[in-house]
Design an enzyme around this catalytic site. Sequence first.
Site, PDB file in Angstrom:
ATOM      1  N   GLY A  44       0.885  -1.208  -0.021  1.00 58.93           N
ATOM      2  CA  GLY A  44      -0.177  -0.058   0.114  1.00 58.93           C
ATOM      3  C   GLY A  44       0.787   1.129   0.039  1.00 58.93           C
ATOM      4  O   GLY A  44       0.661   2.224   0.438  1.00 58.93           O
ATOM      5  N   SER A  46       1.844   3.529  -2.595  1.00 56.09           N
ATOM      6  CA  SER A  46       1.498   4.390  -3.470  1.00 56.09           C
ATOM      7  C   SER A  46       0.843   5.492  -3.076  1.00 56.09           C
ATOM      8  O   SER A  46       0.886   6.419  -3.856  1.00 56.09           O
ATOM      9  CB  SER A  46       0.685   3.748  -4.529  1.00 56.09           C
ATOM     10  OG  SER A  46      -0.381   3.401  -4.377  1.00 56.09           O
ATOM     11  N   SER A  47       0.362   5.348  -1.963  1.00 55.90           N
ATOM     12  CA  SER A  47      -0.204   6.829  -1.207  1.00 55.90           C
ATOM     13  C   SER A  47      -0.529   6.658   0.167  1.00 55.90           C
ATOM     14  O   SER A  47       0.050   5.593   0.657  1.00 55.90           O
ATOM     15  CB  SER A  47      -1.753   6.815  -1.708  1.00 55.90           C
ATOM     16  OG  SER A  47      -2.470   5.733  -1.390  1.00 55.90           O
ATOM     17  N   GLY A  48      -0.905   7.801   0.783  1.00 57.06           N
ATOM     18  CA  GLY A  48      -1.162   7.623   1.986  1.00 57.06           C
ATOM     19  C   GLY A  48       0.017   7.472   3.011  1.00 57.06           C
ATOM     20  O   GLY A  48       1.082   7.868   2.751  1.00 57.06           O
ATOM     21  N   ARG A  69      -1.810  -1.811  -6.008  1.00 59.65           N
ATOM     22  CA  ARG A  69      -2.722  -2.580  -7.206  1.00 59.65           C
ATOM     23  C   ARG A  69      -2.513  -1.709  -8.300  1.00 59.65           C
ATOM     24  O   ARG A  69      -2.314  -2.189  -9.375  1.00 59.65           O
ATOM     25  CB  ARG A  69      -4.180  -2.578  -6.773  1.00 59.65           C
ATOM     26  CG  ARG A  69      -4.293  -3.587  -5.553  1.00 59.65           C
ATOM     27  CD  ARG A  69      -5.771  -3.840  -5.068  1.00 59.65           C
ATOM     28  NE  ARG A  69      -6.159  -2.455  -4.809  1.00 59.65           N
ATOM     29  CZ  ARG A  69      -7.651  -1.916  -4.292  1.00 59.65           C
ATOM     30  NH1 ARG A  69      -8.613  -2.756  -4.801  1.00 59.65           N
ATOM     31  NH2 ARG A  69      -7.844  -0.689  -3.909  1.00 59.65           N
ATOM     32  N   ASP A  99      -2.321  -7.186  -5.871  1.00 62.10           N
ATOM     33  CA  ASP A  99      -3.284  -7.098  -4.962  1.00 62.10           C
ATOM     34  C   ASP A  99      -2.915  -8.209  -3.929  1.00 62.10           C
ATOM     35  O   ASP A  99      -3.147  -9.264  -3.907  1.00 62.10           O
ATOM     36  CB  ASP A  99      -4.675  -7.435  -5.581  1.00 62.10           C
ATOM     37  CG  ASP A  99      -5.718  -7.323  -4.881  1.00 62.10           C
ATOM     38  OD1 ASP A  99      -5.525  -7.073  -3.620  1.00 62.10           O
ATOM     39  OD2 ASP A  99      -6.931  -7.229  -4.849  1.00 62.10           O
ATOM     40  N   SER A 178      -2.379  -1.017  12.361  1.00 63.04           N
ATOM     41  CA  SER A 178      -3.844  -1.070  12.592  1.00 63.04           C
ATOM     42  C   SER A 178      -4.558   0.066  12.685  1.00 63.04           C
ATOM     43  O   SER A 178      -4.598   0.865  11.523  1.00 63.04           O
ATOM     44  CB  SER A 178      -3.812  -1.759  14.165  1.00 63.04           C
ATOM     45  OG  SER A 178      -5.192  -1.877  14.586  1.00 63.04           O
ATOM     46  N   TYR A 192     -14.806  -2.815  10.170  1.00 62.34           N
ATOM     47  CA  TYR A 192     -13.568  -2.269  10.381  1.00 62.34           C
ATOM     48  C   TYR A 192     -12.773  -2.809  11.475  1.00 62.34           C
ATOM     49  O   TYR A 192     -11.626  -3.179  11.578  1.00 62.34           O
ATOM     50  CB  TYR A 192     -13.541  -0.856  10.293  1.00 62.34           C
ATOM     51  CG  TYR A 192     -12.203  -0.077   9.948  1.00 62.34           C
ATOM     52  CD1 TYR A 192     -11.116  -0.412   8.809  1.00 62.34           C
ATOM     53  CD2 TYR A 192     -11.713   1.075  11.087  1.00 62.34           C
ATOM     54  CE1 TYR A 192      -9.991   0.390   8.923  1.00 62.34           C
ATOM     55  CE2 TYR A 192     -10.445   1.447  10.930  1.00 62.34           C
ATOM     56  CZ  TYR A 192      -9.806   1.264   9.823  1.00 62.34           C
ATOM     57  OH  TYR A 192      -8.334   1.803   9.774  1.00 62.34           O
ATOM     58  N   LYS A 196      -9.345  -5.048  12.250  1.00 69.41           N
ATOM     59  CA  LYS A 196      -8.057  -4.279  12.894  1.00 69.41           C
ATOM     60  C   LYS A 196      -7.668  -4.979  14.217  1.00 69.41           C
ATOM     61  O   LYS A 196      -6.539  -4.827  14.575  1.00 69.41           O
ATOM     62  CB  LYS A 196      -8.145  -2.692  12.764  1.00 69.41           C
ATOM     63  CG  LYS A 196      -8.152  -1.987  11.566  1.00 69.41           C
ATOM     64  CD  LYS A 196      -7.046  -2.228  10.931  1.00 69.41           C
ATOM     65  CE  LYS A 196      -6.846  -1.093   9.580  1.00 69.41           C
ATOM     66  NZ  LYS A 196      -5.465  -1.378   8.934  1.00 69.41           N
TER      67      LYS A 196
END
Length: 336
Positions: A44, A46-48, A69, A99, A178, A192, A196
């Site tokens: 993950g 590619s962002s954030g 992805r 993915d 988390s 969610y 987590k």
Amino acid sequence: MEASVFLIVALSLFFAIVFLIYILSPLITPSAMKLSNAHVVITGGSSGIGKAVAAEVLKVGASVTILARNQDRLREAKVELEQYITEKSHQKILCISVDVSKDFASVEKAIKEAVDTLGPCDMLVNCAGQSFAGTFEDTNVAEFKRLIDVNLLGTVYATKACLPYMKKQKRGRIVFISSQAGQIGLFGYTAYCSSKFALRGFAEALQMEVKPYNIYVTTNFPPDTNTPGLHSEDETKPKETRLISETSGLFEPEDVAKIIVADAKNAVFLSSVGVDGYMLSILTAGASPITSMMEGVQQVLLVGLFRIIACFYSSSFDKLIKQCKEEREQEAAKNS
């Protein structure tokens, strides 16, 4: 007079014990990992938060493999992250489209490609994750499965693929991302929170297995962070969820990333963000691993006080939820 002398002696003894623990603490604390020339794998990324973590480790000389992805986002992230490279002679950024929630075989293949290209994985940061906010009645059962697949199994697949390389070199760091919703159950987060909270159990059990190999697990619990995922979640977020979440404030991914990298380097098991995050880490410590005696002392001394504060929080949340319910009922009565 005797009582005051006893009090002074007791306080002196207490502070002497705390000071002794502080002095001895480094003896049981793992050596900090050096990230210069290290290979950091980020799912993950590619962002954030994932992209912010990549920037943070690049600044200190690591090479990075980013798994995500969307191929276009990966290319954009790589261009943006190249500015943080400090040693162009050896630092690399590898982007692989996969993915992580699909199946273990595809993730294992991606990790093998990363290791063949940049060398064994020294640190794995599991940032790939998704969220959904809605009441339990409004949440489709498929939503539970989707979040378990991404948030839990995606982490399991990447960790299982990287672990053999870490065990072979007898060192490594594994980071789970988390959420504060992985420490406390919140209105609107039944799906969610489930995914987590599961990460915590996985992390504790895994840490017991890998510690003899000088591998340490860090679980970070960020609050609301200014990421594309949060903005997407806001589209379905109930009013109650939004109001409760706002009590912890909004953090920038760069600030969260700094904490994640620092805690992972120092093998901190419970990694918190902000004052509320620190309080929750103390309250939910349970029988979790510690790598510092001072951490254990803080947990023992503060848990009672923080439990009292948490009761006030819970009471205010209950009142807020009740108020929102009454407002909806009044609005429905007006429109009927």
